[in-house]
Design a protein around this motif. Structure first.
Motif, PDB file in Angstrom:
ATOM      1  N   ILE A 145      57.730  68.845 146.648  1.00 27.23           N
ATOM      2  CA  ILE A 145      56.477  69.895 147.137  1.00 27.23           C
ATOM      3  C   ILE A 145      55.702  70.057 146.540  1.00 27.23           C
ATOM      4  O   ILE A 145      54.832  69.990 145.375  1.00 27.23           O
ATOM      5  CB  ILE A 145      57.330  71.742 147.194  1.00 27.23           C
ATOM      6  N   ASN A 146      54.409  70.793 147.741  1.00 29.54           N
ATOM      7  CA  ASN A 146      53.065  70.736 147.462  1.00 29.54           C
ATOM      8  C   ASN A 146      52.421  71.683 147.354  1.00 29.54           C
ATOM      9  O   ASN A 146      51.215  72.596 146.579  1.00 29.54           O
ATOM     10  CB  ASN A 146      51.811  70.351 148.485  1.00 29.54           C
ATOM     11  N   ARG A 147      53.025  73.058 147.705  1.00 29.00           N
ATOM     12  CA  ARG A 147      52.804  74.600 147.339  1.00 29.00           C
ATOM     13  C   ARG A 147      53.719  75.863 147.593  1.00 29.00           C
ATOM     14  O   ARG A 147      55.207  75.276 147.990  1.00 29.00           O
ATOM     15  CB  ARG A 147      51.400  75.314 148.613  1.00 29.00           C
ATOM     16  N   PHE A 148      54.310  76.655 147.439  1.00 27.20           N
ATOM     17  CA  PHE A 148      54.916  77.548 147.610  1.00 27.20           C
ATOM     18  C   PHE A 148      54.615  78.625 148.243  1.00 27.20           C
ATOM     19  O   PHE A 148      53.880  79.955 148.075  1.00 27.20           O
ATOM     20  CB  PHE A 148      55.443  78.389 146.055  1.00 27.20           C
ATOM     21  N   ALA A 149      54.340  78.708 149.635  1.00 17.95           N
ATOM     22  CA  ALA A 149      54.586  78.862 150.745  1.00 17.95           C
ATOM     23  C   ALA A 149      55.498  79.812 151.440  1.00 17.95           C
ATOM     24  O   ALA A 149      55.808  79.982 150.785  1.00 17.95           O
ATOM     25  CB  ALA A 149      53.200  78.764 152.021  1.00 17.95           C
ATOM     26  N   GLU A 150      54.245  80.751 152.232  1.00 19.52           N
ATOM     27  CA  GLU A 150      55.951  82.138 153.323  1.00 19.52           C
ATOM     28  C   GLU A 150      56.866  80.899 153.859  1.00 19.52           C
ATOM     29  O   GLU A 150      58.017  81.000 153.806  1.00 19.52           O
ATOM     30  CB  GLU A 150      55.569  82.666 154.064  1.00 19.52           C
ATOM     31  N   SER A 151      56.572  79.653 154.181  1.00 18.28           N
ATOM     32  CA  SER A 151      57.549  78.689 155.018  1.00 18.28           C
ATOM     33  C   SER A 151      58.199  77.636 154.272  1.00 18.28           C
ATOM     34  O   SER A 151      59.002  76.980 154.181  1.00 18.28           O
ATOM     35  CB  SER A 151      57.628  77.983 156.371  1.00 18.28           C
ATOM     36  N   THR A 152      58.397  77.420 152.781  1.00 18.23           N
ATOM     37  CA  THR A 152      58.310  76.647 151.921  1.00 18.23           C
ATOM     38  C   THR A 152      60.301  76.678 151.778  1.00 18.23           C
ATOM     39  O   THR A 152      60.516  75.536 151.905  1.00 18.23           O
ATOM     40  CB  THR A 152      57.838  76.669 150.743  1.00 18.23           C
ATOM     41  N   TYR A 153      60.346  77.898 151.663  1.00 21.56           N
ATOM     42  CA  TYR A 153      62.140  77.800 151.834  1.00 21.56           C
ATOM     43  C   TYR A 153      62.800  77.519 152.839  1.00 21.56           C
ATOM     44  O   TYR A 153      63.796  75.636 152.180  1.00 21.56           O
ATOM     45  CB  TYR A 153      62.596  78.944 150.653  1.00 21.56           C
ATOM     46  N   LYS A 154      62.187  77.753 153.839  1.00 17.14           N
ATOM     47  CA  LYS A 154      63.627  77.137 154.908  1.00 17.14           C
ATOM     48  C   LYS A 154      62.780  75.696 154.871  1.00 17.14           C
ATOM     49  O   LYS A 154      64.356  74.389 155.405  1.00 17.14           O
ATOM     50  CB  LYS A 154      62.421  77.825 156.064  1.00 17.14           C
ATOM     51  N   GLU A 155      61.381  74.979 154.370  1.00 17.77           N
ATOM     52  CA  GLU A 155      61.437  73.583 154.516  1.00 17.77           C
ATOM     53  C   GLU A 155      62.368  73.019 154.322  1.00 17.77           C
ATOM     54  O   GLU A 155      62.839  71.761 153.808  1.00 17.77           O
ATOM     55  CB  GLU A 155      59.993  73.266 154.747  1.00 17.77           C
ATOM     56  N   LYS A 187      50.632  81.428 154.391  1.00 17.90           N
ATOM     57  CA  LYS A 187      51.734  81.834 155.520  1.00 17.90           C
ATOM     58  C   LYS A 187      52.287  80.463 155.926  1.00 17.90           C
ATOM     59  O   LYS A 187      54.145  80.519 156.491  1.00 17.90           O
ATOM     60  CB  LYS A 187      50.939  82.911 156.524  1.00 17.90           C
ATOM     61  N   GLY A 188      51.823  79.244 155.788  1.00 16.44           N
ATOM     62  CA  GLY A 188      52.967  78.169 155.928  1.00 16.44           C
ATOM     63  C   GLY A 188      52.464  77.384 157.718  1.00 16.44           C
ATOM     64  O   GLY A 188      53.184  76.775 158.326  1.00 16.44           O
ATOM     65  N   ASP A 189      51.489  78.841 158.434  1.00 13.36           N
ATOM     66  CA  ASP A 189      51.551  78.378 160.346  1.00 13.36           C
ATOM     67  C   ASP A 189      50.248  78.799 160.735  1.00 13.36           C
ATOM     68  O   ASP A 189      49.581  79.925 160.167  1.00 13.36           O
ATOM     69  CB  ASP A 189      52.755  78.486 160.777  1.00 13.36           C
ATOM     70  N   PHE A 190      49.851  78.080 161.712  1.00 12.71           N
ATOM     71  CA  PHE A 190      48.565  79.017 162.188  1.00 12.71           C
ATOM     72  C   PHE A 190      49.655  78.263 164.299  1.00 12.71           C
ATOM     73  O   PHE A 190      50.387  78.095 164.424  1.00 12.71           O
ATOM     74  CB  PHE A 190      46.780  78.363 162.729  1.00 12.71           C
ATOM     75  N   VAL A 191      48.432  78.916 164.719  1.00 11.88           N
ATOM     76  CA  VAL A 191      48.004  78.964 166.464  1.00 11.88           C
ATOM     77  C   VAL A 191      47.120  77.400 166.546  1.00 11.88           C
ATOM     78  O   VAL A 191      46.606  78.042 166.773  1.00 11.88           O
ATOM     79  CB  VAL A 191      48.071  80.083 167.224  1.00 11.88           C
TER      80      VAL A 191
END
Length: 543
Positions: A208-218, A97-101
Motif C-alpha cells: 500500500i503506497n498511501r491511505f486514500a479514500e479508495s484504499t480500503y476497497k482496493e 480521493k483516489g480517483d478522477f475523471v
C-alpha cells in the motif's frame, strides 16, 4: 410623542436582537472602546493587507503575500500543519480521493509529444482502441504537443466531466494515416495498492503506497483474491507509506483485530478522548500477519502497525517508523485554498504517543531526522535505537513497547545499502530508467507480443549490451560521466522492473523489483517458523 401601540412588539424585538449581538461581542475583560470592534488580531492582518493593496507605492500581488503570511503562521505551530494553495488543492484532493475523471492512460511527454505508455486495463482508452506507443497529437481539434504544453495543461485538456467525450487524433508507429478516436471519459482510479501476489503457497503480499479514500476497497479486493489463492498469512508492506486518512487506517486494522479490541484513541485540545474499536467484520482475524515498516512509514501506517503490535497481533518487521502521531483536519479558507490543521494527537492501544519531539517547531532538523538515524548507526544496528524508560509500555501479553518517536519493530532488518546508493537514487528520481526503457520498447514492441508475465519474469534477461546503451543514454542526458559500475545487477533489475511495468503493470514490476528484497526474505523465513539469520547459519553449516 408616544409610539403607536402596534409598533411596540417590533421595537422590543429589535432591542432584543441588538442585545444578543452586543452580548455576543462582549468580553468582560475588555474595555468599553473594544465593545464594537472585531477581533484585534484578525483586524491587524486585514488592515495590513488593505494598506499594501491600496496605499503601497508599487503594485504588489497581495495573494502571494497572504500565502507567505499563512505559511509563516503555520511554521510556528507543528511540522504537520500545512497550507495548500488554490493551485494545488485540486491535485491534492484527487490524489487523496483516489480517483478522477479522464481517459485512462499512463503517458510520457516524450520528445514534446503525449505518448501513451499503456492504457489502463478496461479503461476508456483501451476500449476505444488506443495502444501503448500511440502519440496523442490533438484533442478536440487543438494541438497538444510542443514545449508550450506542460503536463498539467495536457491533463486538464484530457480530463473532464464523467460521460463527456473527447475527440483524439493519434499517430501510431508504422501507420502513415492519422487515427481518430472518440473517447468517453470515465472515473479513473488512482491506485494506492501497488501490488498484491502470493510469496509462497500460503503467504500473500500486499503493498500500500498511501491511505486514500479508495484504499480500503482496493485492499479488501486484494485480500479476498489472495485468500481465494490459499493465503492464510499476509505480508502487509507499508514501507515508504506517508499515511493519509485516519478512518481508512482504522478499517484496515479492523480486518486483523477481534471485535471490541481498541485500535487507537485520540485526544484534542480540550482533553476530549475518542476511542476507536474493532468490529465483527474482520476477515483475517485468524490469519498470521507481518507488517513491514521503515523510517518513511508514517501516520496512518503507524496507526495500523501500532494497533496490531499493542494487541499482540502479528509481527512488525523492519526499522523504526517515522514518528508522526498528530491528526490533521482539512479546513477551507474561502478562496479555493485550504489548511490541514493539527486538531488532536492519537495514541496506540497501550497509551503510546509515537510523535517524535518538535520542540523547535517546524525546523529543518525535524525533517533531517533520517540523516541523524543514518549517522548514528540506527539503520544498520538495532542496539543503536535509543529507548526512553519513561515511555515504556506493556502489551496484554507482556511485550514491552516504547513511545516517543515511531513504532519500533519486533524484528529488525537493516537498511540495504546496495539499494541506497546516491547515484542509483539520483537516476531513479529523475525518471531516466523509465524514459530509457520506453525508448527501447518503442523501437519494436512486436518482440514482446505473446509473452506472458510469468514467462517474462522467469526468462527475460537484461543483457550487458542494454546496460552499455543505458550508460550512453545517461552520458547524453547528463553531459557527464555518471557511472554505476559497482551496481550493474541493481540497474538490470530496475530496468527489467520498469519494462514489466510498461508491458504488464505494477504487480509484475513489483515481483521483479522485490527479488532478493531482504525484508521480504525475512518475512518469508518468519512465516516458516525461523529467521533469515537462522537460515544463513544453516547454510553455512551445510557448506
Amino acid at each position: 410623542m408616544k409610539p403607536k401601540t402596534k409598533y411596540i412588539p417590533l421595537l422590543l424585538g429589535l432591542a432584543v436582537a441588538l442585545g444578543i449581538v452586543i452580548g455576543g461581542k462582549l468580553n468582560f475583560t475588555d474595555t468599553s472602546d473594544r465593545l464594537f470592534t472585531t477581533n484585534s488580531k484578525k483586524d491587524k492582518l486585514n488592515r495590513l493587507i488593505d494598506y499594501i493593496d491600496y496605499e503601497y507605492v508599487d503594485d504588489v500581488n497581495t495573494d502571494s503575500i497572504v500565502d507567505v503570511t499563512v505559511n509563516g503562521i503555520l511554521d510556528n505551530l507543528d511540522p504537520h500543519s500545512t497550507y495548500i494553495p488554490k493551485s494545488d488543492l485540486e491535485r491534492v484532493t484527487n490524489n487523496m480521493k483516489g480517483d478522477f475523471v479522464g481517459i485512462g492512460v499512463n503517458f510520457y511527454t516524450y520528445n514534446d509529444t503525449v505518448t501513451v505508455i499503456r492504457p489502463l486495463a478496461g479503461g476508456p482508452s483501451e476500449k476505444a482502441g488506443i495502444k501503448g506507443g500511440d502519440r496523442i497529437i490533438m484533442a478536440d481539434g487543438d494541438s497538444i504537443f510542443g514545449k508550450d504544453w506542460s503536463n498539467d495543461d495536457i491533463i486538464h485538456k484530457l480530463q473532464g466531466e464523467k460521460g463527456s467525450r473527447v475527440a483524439l487524433t493519434v499517430k501510431r508507429k508504422g501507420i502513415a494515416k492519422l487515427l481518430k478516436f472518440n473517447v468517453k471519459r470515465d472515473v479513473i482510479p488512482i491506485k494506492s495498492v501497488d501490488a498484491s501476489y502470493m510469496l509462497t503457497k500460503d503467504l500473500g503480499y500486499i503493498k500500500i503506497n498511501r491511505f486514500a479514500e479508495s484504499t480500503y476497497k482496493e485492499f479488501k479486493r486484494a485480500l479476498n483474491a489472495l485468500q481465494a489463492q490459499g493465503a492464510t498469512k499476509l505480508a502487509l508492506d507499508l514501507r515508504d507509506n506517508p499515511g493519509g486518512f485516519l478512518a481508512i487506517a482504522e478499517q484496515i486494522a479492523d480486518e486483523f483485530l477481534e471485535n471490541g479490541k481498541l485500535i487507537l484513541f485520540t485526544k484534542n485540545k480540550s482533553g476530549k478522548v475518542e476511542n476507536s474499536y474493532a468490529t465483527k467484520r474482520g476477515d483475517f482475524e485468524e490469519g498470521e500477519v507481518y507488517i513491514m515498516i521503515n523510517e518513511s512509514s508514517a501516520s496512518a501506517s503507524e496507526i495500523v502497525a501500532g494497533a496490531l503490535q499493542d494487541n499482540d497481533k502479528g509481527t512488525i518487521v523492519g526499522r523504526r517508523s517515522y514518528g508522526k502521531g498528530l491528526v490533521q483536519r482539512e479546513m477551507a479558507l474561502g478562496d479555493g485554498s485550504a489548511i490541514r490543521l493539527t486538531v488532536s494527537r492519537y495514541y496506540t492501544p497501550t497509551g503510546r504517543s509515537i510523535q517524535r519531539p518538535y520542540d523547535k517547531g517546524n525546523s529543518e532538523a525535524y525533517y533531517k531526522d533520517y540523516f541523524k538515524r543514518l549517522s548514528s548507526g540506527e539503520l544498520d544496528h538495532p542496539e543503536s535505537v535509543i529507548y526512553a524508560d519513561s515511555l515504556k509500555y506493556t502489551t496484554p501479553k507482556g511485550k514491552v513497547v516504547y513511545g516517543g518517536g515511531g513504532i519500533i519493530p519486533d524484528v529488525f532488518v537493516p537498511l540495504n545499502t546496495s539499494m541506497q546508493n546516491e547515484t542509483l537514487n539520483y537516476i531513479n528520481r529523475l525518471g531516466y530508467i523509465g524514459n530509457f526503457v520506453f525508448g527501447e520498447l518503442d523501437k519494436d514492441r512486436s518482440i514482446y507480443e505473446g509473452i506472458t508475465p510469468e514467462e517474462f519474469i522467469q526468462s527475460f534477461y537484461i543483457s550487458d549490451d542494454i546496460i552499455l546503451k543505458f550508460q550512453e543514454y545517461l552520458n547524453f542526458k547528463e553531459d557527464t560521466n555518471l557511472t554505476f559500475v559497482a551496481y550493474h545487477d541493481q540497474i538490470k533489475r530496475m530496468i527489467k522492473a520498469a519494462l514489466a511495468e510498461q508491458l504488464f503493470g505494477s504487480d509484475v514490476a513489483a515481483k521483479i523489483f522485490n527479488e532478493d528484497d531482504e525484508m521480504i526474505e525475512e518475512v518469508i523465513m518468519l512465516s516458516q517458523g525461523k529467521t533469515l539469520f537462522d537460515y544463513e547459519k544453516e547454510t553455512v553449516k551445510a557448506e
